[in-house]
Design an enzyme around this catalytic site. Structure first.
Site, PDB file in Angstrom:
ATOM      1  N   LEU A  65      45.113  45.722  39.585  1.00 20.43           N
ATOM      2  CA  LEU A  65      45.854  45.856  38.336  1.00 20.43           C
ATOM      3  C   LEU A  65      46.868  47.006  38.412  1.00 20.43           C
ATOM      4  O   LEU A  65      46.732  47.903  39.254  1.00 20.43           O
ATOM      5  CB  LEU A  65      44.870  46.080  37.183  1.00 20.43           C
ATOM      6  CG  LEU A  65      43.840  44.946  37.023  1.00 20.43           C
ATOM      7  CD1 LEU A  65      42.669  45.380  36.162  1.00 20.43           C
ATOM      8  CD2 LEU A  65      44.504  43.706  36.438  1.00 20.43           C
ATOM      9  N   PRO A  66      47.881  46.997  37.537  1.00 23.34           N
ATOM     10  CA  PRO A  66      48.976  47.969  37.667  1.00 23.34           C
ATOM     11  C   PRO A  66      48.601  49.431  37.430  1.00 23.34           C
ATOM     12  O   PRO A  66      48.978  50.303  38.225  1.00 23.34           O
ATOM     13  CB  PRO A  66      49.998  47.489  36.630  1.00 23.34           C
ATOM     14  CG  PRO A  66      49.694  46.045  36.431  1.00 23.34           C
ATOM     15  CD  PRO A  66      48.210  45.941  36.563  1.00 23.34           C
ATOM     16  N   THR A  95      45.719  51.023  42.231  1.00 20.06           N
ATOM     17  CA  THR A  95      46.021  52.441  42.443  1.00 20.06           C
ATOM     18  C   THR A  95      46.174  53.080  41.069  1.00 20.06           C
ATOM     19  O   THR A  95      47.136  52.791  40.354  1.00 20.06           O
ATOM     20  CB  THR A  95      47.311  52.620  43.262  1.00 20.06           C
ATOM     21  OG1 THR A  95      47.118  52.037  44.556  1.00 20.06           O
ATOM     22  CG2 THR A  95      47.649  54.097  43.424  1.00 20.06           C
ATOM     23  N   LYS A 170      44.490  57.637  48.494  1.00 25.67           N
ATOM     24  CA  LYS A 170      45.670  56.790  48.295  1.00 25.67           C
ATOM     25  C   LYS A 170      46.816  57.586  47.681  1.00 25.67           C
ATOM     26  O   LYS A 170      47.979  57.441  48.071  1.00 25.67           O
ATOM     27  CB  LYS A 170      45.322  55.608  47.384  1.00 25.67           C
ATOM     28  CG  LYS A 170      46.511  54.727  46.980  1.00 25.67           C
ATOM     29  CD  LYS A 170      47.215  54.113  48.181  1.00 25.67           C
ATOM     30  CE  LYS A 170      48.494  53.370  47.789  1.00 25.67           C
ATOM     31  NZ  LYS A 170      48.258  52.203  46.950  1.00 25.67           N
ATOM     32  N   LYS A 245      55.306  55.607  39.804  1.00 27.28           N
ATOM     33  CA  LYS A 245      53.975  55.676  39.185  1.00 27.28           C
ATOM     34  C   LYS A 245      53.015  56.467  40.064  1.00 27.28           C
ATOM     35  O   LYS A 245      52.301  57.360  39.593  1.00 27.28           O
ATOM     36  CB  LYS A 245      53.428  54.267  38.970  1.00 27.28           C
ATOM     37  CG  LYS A 245      52.046  54.229  38.308  1.00 27.28           C
ATOM     38  CD  LYS A 245      51.294  52.946  38.612  1.00 27.28           C
ATOM     39  CE  LYS A 245      50.682  52.976  39.988  1.00 27.28           C
ATOM     40  NZ  LYS A 245      49.732  51.870  40.249  1.00 27.28           N
TER      41      LYS A 245
END
Length: 296
Positions: A65-66, A95, A170, A245
């Site tokens: 998911l975003p 992420t 990450k 992001k």
């Protein structure tokens, strides 16, 4: 083979789901985009009616998911945790911010479910080829259970530590990638402006101390690499807005850690400027357009 629920069929998730089907697993998939669901269903997946439905009667649940708010919404508000069958192993490959990742670990634990935060690196090409790197956070037993599923989507599966440590890893990776992409773009624009051919620059830098994975594989200078997004109109493999992001997540993480990230801050500011001029849907290599807007 296993039964898997998969929620989130975007540019990455759709390919990841299809690779799990190719590996012989049985998938039940859900996304708000019905076209994305149909695309994966053509490969043999079953379309779930809701996110909660995708989590019902499966051995594993994978989410891609975003942002963190989406993850909270799916697991809590959409009732995924409440609907999941006993023993379901939950794997979130989004992420997201570290706080949300740890909160999802706790929510799953309270409900009796093993949970792994497992963000990925490798982009759309890696998702399609099944060569992603998974950076995992959680306990060793959950990691061992999840590993056979992750191996259907990636080649480098690493347990980075406890809850949230996959996200930490990450975020560090993508902060370096954002800084590196900006540096490569600056160098190529400067070198060409001073008269050195862009392909000559590539041939030298890619065999010298300036070399990096990004310089050699997704170079921001158009025409240097035939398969790079920059050569193909900056068609997104990993969109600039997604890089922003992740860079913003790095700045949140640096505040939590109490560490200085001046280069991370500079890359964050650069990508923010790129997005503000309307280029957020282009590939992250489009950062070169911030330095030379008429690049071609």
């Amino acid at each position: 083979m296993s039964t898997i629920g998969f929620i989130g069929l975007g540019n990455m998730g759709a390919h990841m789901a299809r690779n799990l089907i190719k590996a012989g697993h049985s998938l039940k998939v859900f996304d708000l985009n019905e076209e994305a669901v149909r695309y994966v269903a053509q490969s043999g997946a079953t379309a779930a009616e809701t996110a909660a439905d995708a989590a019902t009667n499966v051995e594993y649940l994978v989410t891609m998911l975003p942002v963190g708010a989406n993850v909270r919404s799916v697991f809590i508000d959409a009732g995924v945790i409440a609907a999941a069958s006993s023993g379901t192993v939950m794997i979130d490959s989004s992420t997201i911010d570290i706080e949300t990742a740890r909160a999802m670990h706790e929510a799953a634990k309270e409900a009796g479910f093993p949970f792994l935060d497992a963000p990925v690196s490798g982009g759309v090409m890696g998702a399609e080829a099944g060569t992603l790197t998974f950076m995992c956070g959680g306990d060793a037993a959950t990691f061992a259970k999840a590993r056979p599923i992750l191996e259907g989507m990636g080649k480098n599966i690493v347990l980075c530590g406890g809850a949230g440590q996959g996200q930490v890893t990450k975020i560090c990776n993508n902060m370096v990638a954002g800084i590196n992409m900006l540096a490569v773009a600056e160098a190529f624009v400067m070198g060409e402006a001073l008269g050195v051919d862009r392909k000559t620059l590539y041939n030298v830098l890619s065999t010298s101390t300036a070399n990096s994975f990004l310089l050699e594989n997704v170079n921001p200078m158009p025409g240097v690499l035939p398969n790079s997004s920059s050569t193909n109109g900056f068609k997104p493999g990993f969109a600039a807005k997604l890089m922003l992001k992740d860079l913003r997540l790095s700045q949140m993480a640096s505040q939590t850690a109490g560490t200085a990230t001046p280069l991370g801050a500079a890359a964050t500011a650069a990508y923010s400027m790129l997005i503000s001029q309307g280029d957020g849907d282009l590939d992250m290599t489009a950062i070169i357009k911030l330095i030379k807007p008429d690049i071609s």
